[in-house]
Design a protein around this motif. Sequence first.
Motif, mmCIF file in Angstrom:
data_model
loop_
_atom_site.group_PDB
_atom_site.id
_atom_site.type_symbol
_atom_site.label_atom_id
_atom_site.label_comp_id
_atom_site.label_asym_id
_atom_site.label_seq_id
_atom_site.Cartn_x
_atom_site.Cartn_y
_atom_site.Cartn_z
ATOM 1 N N VAL A 85 -2.063 10.149 -2.166
ATOM 2 C CA VAL A 85 -1.454 8.916 -2.667
ATOM 3 C C VAL A 85 -0.015 9.228 -3.061
ATOM 4 C CG1 VAL A 85 -1.561 7.070 -4.376
ATOM 5 C CG2 VAL A 85 -3.680 8.131 -3.569
ATOM 6 N N TRP A 86 0.936 8.517 -2.446
ATOM 7 C CA TRP A 86 2.342 8.697 -2.773
ATOM 8 C C TRP A 86 2.727 7.737 -3.893
ATOM 9 C CZ3 TRP A 86 0.478 9.314 2.136
ATOM 10 C CH2 TRP A 86 0.802 10.517 2.781
ATOM 11 N N LYS A 87 3.206 8.280 -4.998
ATOM 12 C CA LYS A 87 3.481 7.469 -6.182
ATOM 13 C C LYS A 87 4.591 6.453 -5.947
ATOM 14 C CE LYS A 87 4.835 7.728 -11.047
ATOM 15 N NZ LYS A 87 5.244 8.621 -12.163
ATOM 16 N N LYS A 88 5.686 6.857 -5.306
ATOM 17 C CA LYS A 88 6.853 5.988 -5.155
ATOM 18 C C LYS A 88 6.549 4.765 -4.305
ATOM 19 C CE LYS A 88 11.779 6.094 -4.057
ATOM 20 N NZ LYS A 88 12.906 6.938 -3.589
ATOM 21 N N SER A 89 5.924 4.976 -3.149
ATOM 22 C CA SER A 89 5.646 3.858 -2.239
ATOM 23 C C SER A 89 4.268 3.241 -2.456
ATOM 24 C CB SER A 89 5.758 4.327 -0.788
ATOM 25 O OG SER A 89 4.756 5.300 -0.500
ATOM 26 N N GLY A 90 3.363 4.000 -3.054
ATOM 27 C CA GLY A 90 2.003 3.527 -3.243
ATOM 28 C C GLY A 90 1.145 3.656 -1.995
ATOM 29 N N ALA A 91 1.694 4.289 -0.948
ATOM 30 C CA ALA A 91 0.961 4.436 0.309
ATOM 31 C C ALA A 91 -0.161 5.461 0.165
ATOM 32 C CB ALA A 91 1.911 4.868 1.419
ATOM 33 N N TYR A 118 -3.708 5.349 7.519
ATOM 34 C CA TYR A 118 -2.554 5.202 6.622
ATOM 35 C C TYR A 118 -2.482 3.749 6.168
ATOM 36 C CZ TYR A 118 2.314 5.281 5.006
ATOM 37 O OH TYR A 118 3.466 5.181 4.252
ATOM 38 N N SER A 119 -2.448 3.535 4.853
ATOM 39 C CA SER A 119 -2.410 2.187 4.294
ATOM 40 C C SER A 119 -1.248 2.067 3.324
ATOM 41 C CB SER A 119 -3.720 1.868 3.560
ATOM 42 O OG SER A 119 -4.830 2.031 4.419
ATOM 43 N N VAL A 120 -0.741 0.839 3.170
ATOM 44 C CA VAL A 120 0.376 0.597 2.255
ATOM 45 C C VAL A 120 -0.043 -0.403 1.192
ATOM 46 C CG1 VAL A 120 2.147 1.134 3.957
ATOM 47 C CG2 VAL A 120 1.317 -1.214 3.748
ATOM 48 N N LEU A 121 0.631 -0.329 0.055
ATOM 49 C CA LEU A 121 0.346 -1.232 -1.057
ATOM 50 C C LEU A 121 1.217 -2.479 -0.944
ATOM 51 C CD1 LEU A 121 -1.179 -1.604 -3.765
ATOM 52 C CD2 LEU A 121 0.789 -0.525 -4.883
ATOM 53 N N LEU A 122 0.588 -3.638 -0.932
ATOM 54 C CA LEU A 122 1.326 -4.898 -0.861
ATOM 55 C C LEU A 122 1.756 -5.295 -2.275
ATOM 56 C CD1 LEU A 122 -0.993 -6.856 1.616
ATOM 57 C CD2 LEU A 122 1.082 -5.559 2.135
ATOM 58 N N PRO A 123 3.073 -5.388 -2.533
ATOM 59 C CA PRO A 123 3.540 -5.664 -3.906
ATOM 60 C C PRO A 123 3.112 -7.029 -4.444
ATOM 61 C CG PRO A 123 5.349 -5.779 -2.307
ATOM 62 C CD PRO A 123 4.173 -5.215 -1.586
ATOM 63 N N GLU A 124 2.960 -8.030 -3.530
ATOM 64 C CA GLU A 124 2.601 -9.370 -4.017
ATOM 65 C C GLU A 124 1.168 -9.438 -4.530
ATOM 66 O OE1 GLU A 124 2.615 -9.230 0.124
ATOM 67 O OE2 GLU A 124 4.284 -8.299 -0.903
ATOM 68 N N THR A 125 0.269 -8.784 -3.800
ATOM 69 C CA THR A 125 -1.150 -8.880 -4.159
ATOM 70 C C THR A 125 -1.701 -7.622 -4.837
ATOM 71 O OG1 THR A 125 -1.823 -8.054 -1.985
ATOM 72 C CG2 THR A 125 -1.526 -10.433 -2.211
ATOM 73 N N LYS A 126 -0.922 -6.539 -4.785
ATOM 74 C CA LYS A 126 -1.364 -5.249 -5.327
ATOM 75 C C LYS A 126 -2.624 -4.745 -4.614
ATOM 76 C CE LYS A 126 1.916 -5.247 -8.378
ATOM 77 N NZ LYS A 126 3.065 -4.330 -8.214
ATOM 78 N N GLU A 127 -2.786 -5.185 -3.371
ATOM 79 C CA GLU A 127 -3.911 -4.723 -2.559
ATOM 80 C C GLU A 127 -3.395 -3.859 -1.411
ATOM 81 O OE1 GLU A 127 -5.948 -8.184 -1.249
ATOM 82 O OE2 GLU A 127 -6.902 -8.573 -3.199
ATOM 83 N N TYR A 128 -4.299 -3.037 -0.886
ATOM 84 C CA TYR A 128 -3.908 -2.144 0.204
ATOM 85 C C TYR A 128 -4.163 -2.794 1.562
ATOM 86 C CZ TYR A 128 -3.043 1.776 -2.898
ATOM 87 O OH TYR A 128 -2.519 2.598 -3.848
ATOM 88 N N ALA A 129 -3.200 -2.608 2.464
ATOM 89 C CA ALA A 129 -3.318 -3.128 3.824
ATOM 90 C C ALA A 129 -3.229 -1.958 4.801
ATOM 91 C CB ALA A 129 -2.211 -4.135 4.108
ATOM 92 N N LYS A 130 -4.181 -1.886 5.706
ATOM 93 C CA LYS A 130 -4.192 -0.804 6.687
ATOM 94 C C LYS A 130 -3.047 -0.992 7.676
ATOM 95 C CE LYS A 130 -8.211 0.251 8.331
ATOM 96 N NZ LYS A 130 -9.447 0.168 9.152
ATOM 97 N N LYS A 131 -2.267 0.087 7.899
ATOM 98 C CA LYS A 131 -1.162 0.023 8.849
ATOM 99 C C LYS A 131 -1.475 0.782 10.135
ATOM 100 C CE LYS A 131 2.387 -1.577 8.334
ATOM 101 N NZ LYS A 131 2.848 -2.945 8.670
ATOM 102 N N TYR A 132 -2.078 1.945 10.002
ATOM 103 C CA TYR A 132 -2.353 2.760 11.183
ATOM 104 C C TYR A 132 -3.684 3.487 11.025
ATOM 105 C CZ TYR A 132 -2.068 6.440 14.703
ATOM 106 O OH TYR A 132 -2.340 7.284 15.765
#
Length: 237
Positions: free
Chosen positions: A54-60, A77-91
């Motif tokens: 878990v990367w602290k700066k990006s939340g990925a 690899y998933s990223v944190l969506l700032p609007e919903t604070k939920e994780y979205a799968k990217k790759y």
Amino acid sequence: MPYIKTSHKTQPLSTLLDIKSQKNGLRCTVFSVSGNEYIGEWQDNKKHGNGTQVWKKSGAIYNGEWKFGKCDGHGTYSVLLPETKEYAKKYCGGWKNGKKHGHGTYLYNSSAVYEGEWSEDHRSGWGRMYYESGDIYEGEWLKDKNHGQGIIRYANGNWYEGTWRDGKKNGNGKFYYSDRGQLYEGFWVDGVAKCGTLSDFGRDEAPAPTKYPIPQLHLVDMQLVLKEAQSACLHRC
């Protein structure tokens, strides 16, 4: 027989602490100085095996296989969506030496998705791309560009089948105008049709056919004409 007493040399405390701090096998959560978190397997003080970072700066988040400190094998690899604070799968797919490599699926957004082969973080090899516009390309890629043989089906029903270079139609190809019932066969240079033939194709079923059908014209040697035109285009490029 005389007895020789052997001395046991005690290692310095700093050395003992360093040995104890070496990470091998499965460990609980390990925090880096930057605040990143990792839980999983280690080998020789490097992430190796299965683990989650878990990367602290990006939340990925990366969850999958590691080799000697880098993402390698199969992982997500998933990223944190700032609007919903939920994780979205990217790759989700293959990795090698910390980069996307092998077969995998990348979600640019809910409408744009690529599934296919990767090489060193680039779409390279055979793959299918669903564009946000509704267009779909399936074929060969090289460094994130359509390159080689491929078919693109446009949202309006038209499609092109043929050769690509650097993301543009280049070489021999066929363009089907399904909306007006026509077919263009010929030679392309940097996305522009240079020389070819236009004929009726499925005109009776087309939703918006041309007012008049194309008359039947025949060249004495059509292939020779096309060959000469292609040669002239290539010499100017």
